[in-house]
Design a protein around this motif. Sequence first.
Motif, PDB file in Angstrom:
ATOM      1  N   ALA A 174       0.834  -1.211   0.000  1.00 21.10           N
ATOM      2  CA  ALA A 174       0.000   0.000   0.000  1.00 21.10           C
ATOM      3  C   ALA A 174       0.865   1.256   0.000  1.00 21.10           C
ATOM      4  CB  ALA A 174      -0.919  -0.011   1.219  1.00 21.10           C
ATOM      5  N   CYS A 175       1.928   1.252   0.787  1.00 28.78           N
ATOM      6  CA  CYS A 175       2.815   2.420   0.834  1.00 28.78           C
ATOM      7  C   CYS A 175       3.526   2.618  -0.503  1.00 28.78           C
ATOM      8  CB  CYS A 175       3.833   2.263   1.952  1.00 28.78           C
ATOM      9  SG  CYS A 175       3.118   2.364   3.615  1.00 28.78           S
ATOM     10  N   ALA A 176       3.949   1.520  -1.131  1.00 29.62           N
ATOM     11  CA  ALA A 176       4.609   1.627  -2.432  1.00 29.62           C
ATOM     12  C   ALA A 176       3.654   2.233  -3.460  1.00 29.62           C
ATOM     13  CB  ALA A 176       5.085   0.249  -2.888  1.00 29.62           C
ATOM     14  N   ALA A 177       2.394   1.835  -3.415  1.00 28.40           N
ATOM     15  CA  ALA A 177       1.397   2.397  -4.340  1.00 28.40           C
ATOM     16  C   ALA A 177       1.176   3.878  -4.076  1.00 28.40           C
ATOM     17  CB  ALA A 177       0.084   1.626  -4.213  1.00 28.40           C
ATOM     18  N   ALA A 178       1.356   4.297  -2.805  1.00 30.35           N
ATOM     19  CA  ALA A 178       1.186   5.702  -2.436  1.00 30.35           C
ATOM     20  C   ALA A 178       2.461   6.513  -2.660  1.00 30.35           C
ATOM     21  CB  ALA A 178       0.748   5.811  -0.976  1.00 30.35           C
ATOM     22  N   GLY A 179       3.545   5.838  -3.053  1.00 30.96           N
ATOM     23  CA  GLY A 179       4.763   6.552  -3.402  1.00 30.96           C
ATOM     24  C   GLY A 179       5.757   6.761  -2.279  1.00 30.96           C
ATOM     25  N   PHE A 180       5.697   5.942  -1.234  1.00 32.51           N
ATOM     26  CA  PHE A 180       6.702   6.079  -0.176  1.00 32.51           C
ATOM     27  C   PHE A 180       7.006   4.729   0.455  1.00 32.51           C
ATOM     28  CE2 PHE A 180       2.724   6.481   2.146  1.00 32.51           C
ATOM     29  CZ  PHE A 180       2.969   5.907   3.385  1.00 32.51           C
ATOM     30  N   VAL A 181       8.123   4.709   1.165  1.00 33.26           N
ATOM     31  CA  VAL A 181       8.545   3.511   1.894  1.00 33.26           C
ATOM     32  C   VAL A 181       8.245   3.744   3.367  1.00 33.26           C
ATOM     33  CG1 VAL A 181      10.498   2.052   2.557  1.00 33.26           C
ATOM     34  CG2 VAL A 181      10.365   2.997   0.235  1.00 33.26           C
ATOM     35  N   PRO A 182       7.543   2.836   4.034  1.00 40.91           N
ATOM     36  CA  PRO A 182       7.224   3.061   5.450  1.00 40.91           C
ATOM     37  C   PRO A 182       8.482   3.106   6.313  1.00 40.91           C
ATOM     38  CG  PRO A 182       6.714   0.802   4.821  1.00 40.91           C
ATOM     39  CD  PRO A 182       7.040   1.535   3.548  1.00 40.91           C
ATOM     40  N   LYS A 183       8.447   3.969   7.299  1.00 41.83           N
ATOM     41  CA  LYS A 183       9.574   4.101   8.229  1.00 41.83           C
ATOM     42  C   LYS A 183       9.330   3.149   9.399  1.00 41.83           C
ATOM     43  CE  LYS A 183      11.932   7.454  11.214  1.00 41.83           C
ATOM     44  NZ  LYS A 183      11.926   8.867  11.701  1.00 41.83           N
ATOM     45  N   ILE A 184       9.936   1.967   9.329  1.00 40.50           N
ATOM     46  CA  ILE A 184       9.734   0.960  10.360  1.00 40.50           C
ATOM     47  C   ILE A 184      10.755   1.172  11.481  1.00 40.50           C
ATOM     48  CG2 ILE A 184       9.573  -1.496  10.854  1.00 40.50           C
ATOM     49  CD1 ILE A 184       7.465  -0.445   8.887  1.00 40.50           C
ATOM     50  N   ALA A 185      10.251   1.616  12.619  1.00 34.26           N
ATOM     51  CA  ALA A 185      11.137   1.877  13.760  1.00 34.26           C
ATOM     52  C   ALA A 185      11.395   0.619  14.573  1.00 34.26           C
ATOM     53  CB  ALA A 185      10.528   2.962  14.653  1.00 34.26           C
ATOM     54  N   PHE A 186      10.374  -0.239  14.696  1.00 30.72           N
ATOM     55  CA  PHE A 186      10.505  -1.467  15.489  1.00 30.72           C
ATOM     56  C   PHE A 186       9.814  -2.612  14.744  1.00 30.72           C
ATOM     57  CE2 PHE A 186      10.566   2.016  18.530  1.00 30.72           C
ATOM     58  CZ  PHE A 186      11.672   1.702  19.320  1.00 30.72           C
ATOM     59  N   GLU A 187      10.441  -3.774  14.805  1.00 26.54           N
ATOM     60  CA  GLU A 187       9.859  -4.989  14.248  1.00 26.54           C
ATOM     61  C   GLU A 187       9.821  -6.063  15.325  1.00 26.54           C
ATOM     62  OE1 GLU A 187      11.152  -5.061   9.519  1.00 26.54           O
ATOM     63  OE2 GLU A 187      12.197  -6.315  10.975  1.00 26.54           O
ATOM     64  N   ALA A 188       8.777  -6.864  15.321  1.00 25.15           N
ATOM     65  CA  ALA A 188       8.684  -8.030  16.207  1.00 25.15           C
ATOM     66  C   ALA A 188       7.716  -9.011  15.573  1.00 25.15           C
ATOM     67  CB  ALA A 188       8.208  -7.635  17.605  1.00 25.15           C
ATOM     68  N   SER A 189       7.946 -10.292  15.797  1.00 23.95           N
ATOM     69  CA  SER A 189       7.093 -11.312  15.200  1.00 23.95           C
ATOM     70  C   SER A 189       5.846 -11.592  16.032  1.00 23.95           C
ATOM     71  CB  SER A 189       7.881 -12.613  15.015  1.00 23.95           C
ATOM     72  OG  SER A 189       8.379 -13.069  16.259  1.00 23.95           O
TER      73      SER A 189
END
Length: 297
Positions: free
Chosen positions: A207-222
């Motif tokens: 969705a972000c790619a379609a909107a023209g940007f890369v999401p700023k992922i500050a934290f990841e967890a499974s």
Amino acid sequence: MELRQLEYFVTVAEQRSFTRAAEQVHVAQPGVSAQIRKLERELGQELLDRSGREVRLTAVGEAVLPYARAALAAVAGVRAAVDELAGLVRGHLSVGTVTSHDVDLPGLLAAFHDAHPEVEITLTEANTDQLLEGLWAGHLDAAIVSLGSETPPGLDVLVVADQPVVAAVSHDHELAVHPVISLDTLRGRPLISLPRGTGLRTRLDEACAAAGFVPKIAFEASDPQILAQLAARGLGAAILPRAFAAARPRELRVITIDRPALRGRLAFAWRAGGPTSPAGRALVSRARETLGVAEGE
């Protein structure tokens, strides 16, 4: 020539390692090597090149491999046909699942085990991309996966949950005053998300790619529970299924994402056309009976 020799040969060819093959067939490595040597002596040709770091097929091995696979498949087919005609379900089932969901998979597997106690069941936990690969390759008979609006090619699915994906923030977060935001509002803001390869993260990235940007992922967890805890501490906006976020009203403010709206589906998936084994078909049949679609808002 024995079937176990063909099985060991095919497994070594696929794994490119005697050690990994021995682990897969649950036989000591010297036993695997000895049986393949015996097969080679009977054929009068070497099937495997053992000179490198990885075991490789010789030219003769390349020619023999499809016939060995066909022989093993034929034997499995004979056994399956006999079991099916006798009204029995035996064998082995490999099932996969994403890390966190509300699907009663344990209940499904327990009921199946009660009905078919002779079937051995193994369960693997992984990200959606790995589970899809397992289904396509035939390593998994079925799996609970996270999907977008499109069904992956080559698979049949039973959708068991379909709900919006939302942003969840702490009550003192700057976005908490907004009940609805556009996806573009998240541009450049620290986000808290499941890792790449998960269905929910794929929906966000697409969705972000379609909107023209890369999401700023500050934290990841499974684990979504960790995502919720990080968001509750004010560390960013967590991208979560609505039902999961809404179940924590004291900690989180749920914000609808619109323009575009994001949705996530959980599905029980298997290879198109149905599993080849009676056990696999019986599991799919039981899943159809017991797992239903749960739609969100």
